[in-house]
Design an enzyme around this catalytic site. Structure first.
Site, PDB file in Angstrom:
ATOM      1  N   LYS A 215      38.845  77.282 -25.702  1.00  0.00           N
ATOM      2  CA  LYS A 215      38.780  77.000 -27.140  1.00  0.00           C
ATOM      3  C   LYS A 215      40.123  77.286 -27.822  1.00  0.00           C
ATOM      4  O   LYS A 215      40.632  76.485 -28.624  1.00  0.00           O
ATOM      5  CB  LYS A 215      37.688  77.865 -27.767  1.00  0.00           C
ATOM      6  CG  LYS A 215      37.742  77.995 -29.256  1.00  0.00           C
ATOM      7  CD  LYS A 215      37.377  76.701 -29.927  1.00  0.00           C
ATOM      8  CE  LYS A 215      37.803  76.726 -31.380  1.00  0.00           C
ATOM      9  NZ  LYS A 215      37.254  75.643 -32.147  1.00  0.00           N
ATOM     10  N   CYS A 269      41.135  77.461 -38.443  1.00  0.00           N
ATOM     11  CA  CYS A 269      41.077  77.344 -36.984  1.00  0.00           C
ATOM     12  C   CYS A 269      42.477  77.258 -36.397  1.00  0.00           C
ATOM     13  O   CYS A 269      42.944  78.184 -35.748  1.00  0.00           O
ATOM     14  CB  CYS A 269      40.284  76.099 -36.628  1.00  0.00           C
ATOM     15  SG  CYS A 269      38.762  75.975 -37.562  1.00  0.00           S
TER      16      CYS A 269
HETATM   17  N1  SAJ Z   1      47.414  68.214 -39.618  1.00  0.00           N
HETATM   18  C1  SAJ Z   1      48.695  67.696 -39.741  1.00  0.00           C
HETATM   19  N2  SAJ Z   1      49.034  66.625 -38.969  1.00  0.00           N
HETATM   20  C2  SAJ Z   1      48.163  66.062 -38.080  1.00  0.00           C
HETATM   21  C3  SAJ Z   1      46.878  66.598 -37.943  1.00  0.00           C
HETATM   22  C4  SAJ Z   1      46.527  67.674 -38.732  1.00  0.00           C
HETATM   23  O1  SAJ Z   1      49.508  68.181 -40.540  1.00  0.00           O
HETATM   24  O2  SAJ Z   1      48.552  65.080 -37.431  1.00  0.00           O
HETATM   25  C5  SAJ Z   1      47.026  69.394 -40.430  1.00  0.00           C
HETATM   26  C6  SAJ Z   1      45.844  69.128 -41.359  1.00  0.00           C
HETATM   27  O3  SAJ Z   1      46.254  68.577 -42.570  1.00  0.00           O
HETATM   28  C7  SAJ Z   1      45.288  70.529 -41.505  1.00  0.00           C
HETATM   29  C8  SAJ Z   1      45.528  71.137 -40.137  1.00  0.00           C
HETATM   30  O4  SAJ Z   1      46.551  70.384 -39.546  1.00  0.00           O
HETATM   31  O5  SAJ Z   1      46.013  71.283 -42.469  1.00  0.00           O
HETATM   32  C9  SAJ Z   1      44.324  71.160 -39.217  1.00  0.00           C
HETATM   33  O6  SAJ Z   1      43.554  69.967 -39.357  1.00  0.00           O
HETATM   34  P1  SAJ Z   1      42.799  69.233 -38.149  1.00  0.00           P
HETATM   35  O7  SAJ Z   1      42.046  68.115 -38.738  1.00  0.00           O
HETATM   36  O8  SAJ Z   1      43.751  68.938 -37.062  1.00  0.00           O
HETATM   37  O9  SAJ Z   1      41.848  70.351 -37.547  1.00  0.00           O
HETATM   38  P2  SAJ Z   1      40.749  71.369 -38.164  1.00  0.00           P
HETATM   39  O10 SAJ Z   1      41.434  72.691 -38.355  1.00  0.00           O
HETATM   40  O11 SAJ Z   1      40.041  70.799 -39.331  1.00  0.00           O
HETATM   41  O12 SAJ Z   1      39.725  71.450 -36.930  1.00  0.00           O
HETATM   42  C10 SAJ Z   1      40.216  71.898 -35.669  1.00  0.00           C
HETATM   43  C11 SAJ Z   1      39.750  70.909 -34.576  1.00  0.00           C
HETATM   44  N3  SAJ Z   1      40.454  71.206 -33.340  1.00  0.00           N
HETATM   45  C12 SAJ Z   1      41.083  70.230 -32.627  1.00  0.00           C
HETATM   46  O13 SAJ Z   1      41.153  69.086 -33.007  1.00  0.00           O
HETATM   47  C13 SAJ Z   1      41.703  70.657 -31.337  1.00  0.00           C
HETATM   48  C14 SAJ Z   1      38.239  71.016 -34.411  1.00  0.00           C
HETATM   49  O14 SAJ Z   1      37.811  70.225 -33.318  1.00  0.00           O
HETATM   50  C15 SAJ Z   1      37.835  72.479 -34.153  1.00  0.00           C
HETATM   51  O15 SAJ Z   1      36.423  72.619 -34.023  1.00  0.00           O
HETATM   52  C16 SAJ Z   1      38.279  73.293 -35.346  1.00  0.00           C
HETATM   53  O16 SAJ Z   1      39.724  73.207 -35.429  1.00  0.00           O
HETATM   54  C17 SAJ Z   1      37.845  74.733 -35.142  1.00  0.00           C
HETATM   55  O17 SAJ Z   1      36.882  75.146 -35.824  1.00  0.00           O
HETATM   56  O18 SAJ Z   1      38.409  75.414 -34.296  1.00  0.00           O
END
Ligand code: SAJ
Length: 418
Positions: A215, A269
């Site tokens: 995880k 996360c």
């Molecule tokens: N972000 C970027 N650029 C990107 C992708 C995301 O700047 O290309 C930023 C987003 O704006 C945000 C952050 O990263 O601030 C995280 O967003 P996210 O959509 O990537 O992820 P989370 O935090 O909403 O959810 C993640 C997910 N993990 C993965 O994709 C590996 C989700 O599957 C997990 O269940 C969750 O963390 C968790 O609870 O751990």
């Protein structure tokens, strides 16, 4: 035939993960008791209402409560299985704060009668699940704990990390594969039976520490890749190049898939979990630590750029669009947008600062009470602004008419208007 759980489940922690899990189990036919220390959350769920915004969850909660399959309470009840879904934040030294897990275990221990399954869903450093088994043994020396014997213990302990994406939780809760790590193989098999109630994904059995680490690795992988995109955005800014164009071109290569730069990485996360790996092996986690530092430094850089852009105006008005940590959610936890707006307000206390965030009704405490910071509808905020800063790529902002932005200085950290 693989075993499917039958009985009563207590879900401890009715937050972004616990509540959707409780609803999914209830919809799958299981009797679920939701437990939370927050009385307002318990009251809202008992009324069939949602304490936060998540697509399709509201209808699930009201349906599960109406069917009588989901109840909520502040007192941990006797049950056949317990799912612990409480927060695991990190402390100032970046070590995990397991106090909520410990508190949940202390409430569960006296209720054990023999045969129960205790699943830790909260993201945790390697070794935590076995620690839960040790805590239960210490609190209930009359029972045989699984870490002491491969035989039949008096209770089972496993880790099943949540992997759902906020904004798509109710879809991914059903479709994602699950990893279930047991303190013993028997524990893993028992815990897997719970997830078969609703999961259509594959359920992979392993040991507890591997499940914990898998995880953390998933989120660290994403953090490192976002850090790469964010570093490219800083380099491109310095070289006066368009990072969006460069990434678009590079991504035409069949084996290149660069993520999207932004104002930083937020949420509870990805901005947190990689630190648990750094905490477990500090000397070896150089790349993971650096990625965290790159992503954590991005909000301060954005704030500095906005402050610099105000210098050419006599009495500038700045509109910041978005406070949430990412698009189309109402979650402000660890949000880079919050840090940026707060940094700007701290740096320029007299600046006329307008904030538009369609998902909140009031400014959060860090910004509330500042005389020059106002929460406004997006059109109001933009119309009066000299500088418009996009901090979150909400659909609401994407659809704005470009004519409203004419003549204004734009700083689009999400690349939605290019
Ligand atoms: N972000 C970027 N650029 C990107 C992708 C995301 O700047 O290309 C930023 C987003 O704006 C945000 C952050 O990263 O601030 C995280 O967003 P996210 O959509 O990537 O992820 P989370 O935090 O909403 O959810 C993640 C997910 N993990 C993965 O994709 C590996 C989700 O599957 C997990 O269940 C969750 O963390 C968790 O609870 O751990």
């Amino acid at each position: 035939m693989d075993e499917v759980f039958q009985g009563q489940v207590a879900v401890v922690g009715l937050g972004y993960i616990g509540l959707p899990t409780a609803v999914s189990l209830a919809v799958g036919g299981v009797e679920v008791i939701g437990v939370d220390v927050n009385e307002a959350t318990v009251e809202a769920v008992s009324r069939g209402e949602l304490p936060f915004v998540e697509p399709d969850l509201a209808i699930g909660v009201s349906g599960a409560v109406t069917m009588g399959r989901l109840t909520a309470t502040t007192k941990t009840p006797e049950a056949d299985a317990y799912i612990i879904a409480v927060p695991t934040p990190f402390r100032d030294d970046h070590q995990a704060d397991l106090s909520h897990v410990r508190a949940a275990v202390e409430e569960i221990a006296p209720r054990l009668r023999g045969g129960e399954i205790v699943v830790l869903e909260s993201t945790s450093p390697p070794g935590t699940t076995e620690g839960v088994s040790r805590w239960l043994e210490e609190l209930r020396p009359d029972l045989v704990a699984p870490h002491t014997s491969e035989g039949v213990p008096d209770f089972h302990v496993a880790h099943c990390p949540e992997r759902v994406l906020p904004g798509r939780i109710m879809v991914e809760m059903i479709t994602n594969d699950r990893v279930v790590g047991g303190v013993t193989r028997r524990c893993a098999a028992k815990a897997a039976s719970i997830y078969r109630v609703f999961s259509k994904g594959e359920i992979h059995l392993t040991d507890a520490a591997s499940a914990e680490m898998a995880k953390l690795v998933e989120n660290a992988y994403r953090d490192v890749n976002i850090a790469f995109a964010n570093e490219l955005s800083l380099i491109s800014e310095e070289l006066r190049l368009d990072v969006w164009e460069i990434i678009k071109m590079a991504n035409h290569h069949p084996r290149v898939d660069i993520l999207t730069p932004g104002p930083g990485v937020g949420g509870h996360c990805i901005a947190v979990d990689p630190w648990f790996i750094v905490g477990a092996a500090p000397q070896l986690s150089r790349l993971i630590r650096t990625a965290r530092e790159v992503n954590d430094s991005k909000p301060h850089h954005v704030a500095e750029q906005v402050v610099a852009k105000t210098e050419r105006f006599r009495n500038p008005t700045v509109a910041c669009l978005g406070l949430a940590y990412k698009a189309n959610v109402d979650d402000l936890r660890e949000s880079p947008a919050m840090d940026i707006v707060t940094d700007i307000a701290d740096a320029l206390p007299d600046l006329d600062l307008r904030v538009a965030e369609p998902f909140v009704d009031h400014l959060p405490p860090a910004l509330d009470g500042r005389p020059h910071v106002r929460l406004q509808r997006v059109h109001e905020a933009i119309d009066d602004a000299d500088i418009v800063v996009v901090l979150v790529d909400h659909d609401h902002f994407r659809s704005l008419s470009r004519s409203r932005l004419e003549g204004k200085v734009l700083y689009d950290t999400r690349g939605i208007w290019r």
